[in-house]
Enzyme design. Structure first.
Site, PDB file in Angstrom:
ATOM      1  N   ASP A 240       4.708   7.015   4.737  1.00  0.00           N
ATOM      2  CA  ASP A 240       3.377   7.693   4.069  1.00  0.00           C
ATOM      3  C   ASP A 240       3.434   9.236   4.002  1.00  0.00           C
ATOM      4  O   ASP A 240       2.573   9.921   3.455  1.00  0.00           O
ATOM      5  CB  ASP A 240       2.270   7.596   5.192  1.00  0.00           C
TER       6      ASP A 240
ATOM      7  N   ASP B 133      -2.618  -3.177  12.206  1.00  0.00           N
ATOM      8  CA  ASP B 133      -2.571  -1.840  11.120  1.00  0.00           C
ATOM      9  C   ASP B 133      -3.362  -0.646  12.205  1.00  0.00           C
ATOM     10  O   ASP B 133      -3.303   0.269  11.618  1.00  0.00           O
ATOM     11  CB  ASP B 133      -3.009  -2.003   9.767  1.00  0.00           C
TER      12      ASP B 133
HETATM   13  C1  BGC Z   1       1.980   1.819  14.474  1.00  0.00           C
HETATM   14  C2  BGC Z   1       3.126   1.756  15.108  1.00  0.00           C
HETATM   15  C3  BGC Z   1       3.891   0.408  15.111  1.00  0.00           C
HETATM   16  C4  BGC Z   1       4.107   0.095  13.763  1.00  0.00           C
HETATM   17  C5  BGC Z   1       4.586  -1.381  13.417  1.00  0.00           C
HETATM   18  C6  BGC Z   1       2.591   1.206  13.131  1.00  0.00           C
HETATM   19  O1  BGC Z   1       1.044   1.262  12.130  1.00  0.00           O
HETATM   20  O2  BGC Z   1       1.531   3.136  14.543  1.00  0.00           O
HETATM   21  O3  BGC Z   1       3.016   2.220  16.468  1.00  0.00           O
HETATM   22  O4  BGC Z   1       5.278   0.468  15.727  1.00  0.00           O
HETATM   23  O5  BGC Z   1       3.082  -0.068  13.029  1.00  0.00           O
HETATM   24  O6  BGC Z   1       3.774  -2.373  13.825  1.00  0.00           O
END
Ligand code: BGC
Length: 594
Positions: A310, A533
């Protein structure tokens, strides 16, 4: 994660980019007034233009051949015709009549001897787009030499390395020929045992637990491994690499995800580093990861890095001036933390012979509009140039942790309903793409057109874009109303294509595999299914994660999702933490079905 788009849907700037030959020029201005300091002043400029009928993207690389410049540089030239700059990057560009000046950004205002700086701009023109041939650096003509005391050996000889990118950060390049074209092809992927254990612990989870998923390095502590308190995993980089060797895996996927001021357009995945922590990002995060990945013990593994989800697209669409733009994204654009951070990561990691970098390139519902498409390609190029070479980039990934359908099988961008294009529907909203596959293939072409290698490959994250189950349409709608037609026909069942958090109704998409379509290196599961998420209400945590209302099912939205309901599942934990209800839903709605 995955902030929604901000876009200008009704701008119809043509995307028919013709790639004009990149022209490298040495100024013909041979006469420089002799001053006492003149022996030390000199510069070389490489200028190129990618033109279409009414506009072009210019790229300028200036090389300082004189004494080090420490307090700012200005490059100036005059256009021959009516070219008018509309937007610039990596320099502040102003124009008065035909005269243009480009002033260094405050975060990069020094230029060592023989160092280069690259900046770019978009411009309009009519008639003939003649390239300028005379440039100055801080008022001194760029003759390609250090002035009259050392005249150019041959004024018409182009610079030996016309497209030399910025020399910083200066480290070695990968050994030639060491890398394969598609690291996913022909070998098995690493199965992360920590994710596998969580998937296997779910009823029915063993049906999917054998798929490779990516390992997210979402904080400095994740490099060595944590005490188990983090939301997703406690094995460190070496632990995973050792486990990959033990599994006999051919490739392993890491997500590099810890930029300063991370997640500037959203709150759910804000990180541990502040906006000005670029030095810490380099020395405490990228350098240690690079040191481990370079260990010869792992030389037989293809180590794949998915680089900074992003970040760069946020600088295009989510700065102020865009609907819903944020001050945090303005800060990260102004201080160069994202571009320089990604550049540094690409340089360090790309220098390792068995390491492959794929940079995040958002998704069709974010940059599929003309107004966002080329500018995003350009900022990705800028970061690659900051790394020293586009060779540090193997490819790009789209749809990371997002829900856009892979293929809309019942309509395409060219479909019309009763004489009205689907582009005019509320759902498509003038986008140029209706699904991820067509977008990824087209964006690949655009990336090659702006200067990436022609053999780059795309990845598509299909971890949650399946949209199977009872909500999936089985035929095209017969409605003659364009909105009804699109809403009844579409595979993607979100309330709005800008929704991105724990989407209700989503399913697992295509299982990971190599070479599924032209231009696509692999379908991958980068966001591990079952990992949240973002939390649906405020949950205190020590990871820097905020509460983003796009994860709250009662939220009625903002400018970036058409003021629609968020479509998020309730009772979600913080991003990265296990979310059983989401995992069960993804399995139930898998497409292809499990
Ligand atoms: C989070 C991370 C996480 C990743 C995978 C992201 O949205 O901020 O901390 O490791 O997702 O689940």
């Amino acid at each position: 994660m995955t902030p929604p788009p901000s876009r200008s849907p009704r701008r119809t700037l043509t995307r028919a980019l013709t790639v004009a030959a990149a022209v490298t020029l040495v100024s013909g201005l041979g006469v420089v007034a002799a001053t006492q300091a003149n022996a030390a002043a000199g510069c070389r400029v490489a200028y190129s233009a990618n033109s279409w009928s009414t506009g072009f993207t210019g790229n300028v690389t200036v090389t300082n051949l004189g004494d080090p410049i420490t307090n700012g540089w200005t490059v100036a030239w005059a256009f021959a015709g009516n070219q008018t700059v509309t937007q610039g990057w990596n320099a502040t560009i102003t124009q008065s009549a035909k005269n243009v000046t480009a002033v260094s950004p405050t975060y990069a205002n020094s230029l060592a001897t023989n160092a280069s700086a690259t900046f770019g701009f978009n411009a309009n023109y009519s008639g003939t787009n003649t390239n300028p041939t005379a440039f100055t650096l801080n008022g001194v003509a760029c003759t390609g030499s250090t002035g009259p005391t050392t005249p150019p050996s041959s004024p018409s000889t182009p610079p030996s390395s016309p497209s030399t990118p910025p020399s910083s950060p200066p480290t070695s390049q990968p050994p030639a020929g060491a890398k394969v074209d598609n690291p996913y092809a022909g070998v098995a992927g690493y199965k992360n045992p920590e994710w596998q254990a969580k998937a296997n612990a779910e009823p029915g989870g063993s049906r999917v637990a054998n798929n490779p998923t990516a390992v997210w390095l979402d904080r400095i502590a994740a490099i060595e491994g944590t005490d188990g308190s983090s939301s997703n995993g406690s094995m460190g980089v070496r632990d995973h690499l050792d486990a990959a060797l033990a599994q006999g895996a051919g490739y392993i996927q890491f997500v590099i995800y810890n930029l300063p001021g991370r997640d500037c357009a959203a709150l759910a995945s804000n990180g541990e580093l502040g906006p000005n922590d670029l030095p810490r990002y380099k020395s405490e995060y990228i350098d240690p990861i690079a040191a481990i990945q370079a260990d010869p013990k792992y030389a037989a593994l293809r180590i794949i890095n998915i680089v900074e989800i992003d970040s760069l697209p946020n600088l295009v669409t989510n700065t102020s001036g865009n609907a819903g733009g944020t001050a945090a994204c303005d800060t990260m654009k102004a201080n160069g933390g994202y571009v320089q951070g990604v550049g540094y990561a690409l340089n360090k990691l790309g220098a390792i012979g068995n390491v492959y970098n794929y940079v995040d390139a958002a998704h069709h519902g974010w940059i599929g509009w003309d107004s966002n498409f080329l500018p995003t390609a350009n900022i990705l190029l800028q970061a690659a140039q900051a790394s020293g070479s586009v060779n540090n980039v193997t490819g790009f990934i789209v749809n990371t942790a997002n829900y856009s359908a892979l293929k809309e099988q019942y309509f395409g961008i060219g479909t019309s309903v009763n004489g009205t294009s689907v582009r005019q529907s509320t759902w498509v909203d003038w986008n140029q793409y209706v699904d991820e596959l067509t977008f990824a293939q087209s964006f690949r072409n655009q990336l090659v057109a702006v200067g990436f290698n022609s053999n780059i490959g795309m990845l598509i994250d299909t971890s949650r874009n399946g949209w199977g189950g009872s909500g999936r349409p089985t035929a095209a709608s017969t409605s003659t109303d364009v909105n009804t037609f699109v809403n009844q026909s579409r595979i993607d069942r979100r309330i709005h294509a800008g929704n991105w958090c724990n989407q209700s109704g989503a399913g697992l998409g295509e299982r990971p595999r190599a070479n599924p379509e032209t231009g696509i290196d692999a379908y991958v599961w980068v966001k591990p299914p079952g990992e949240s998420d973002g939390s649906s209400s405020l949950i205190p945590n020590d990871e820097g994660k905020g509460f983003d209302r796009m994860c709250d099912p009662t939220y009625t939205g903002n400018a970036r999702n058409g003021n629609s309901l968020s479509g998020a599942l309730p009772n979600a934990p913080i991003s990265g933490a296990w979310f059983s209800a989401q995992f069960q839903q993804l399995m139930a709605n898998a497409y292809p079905a499990l």
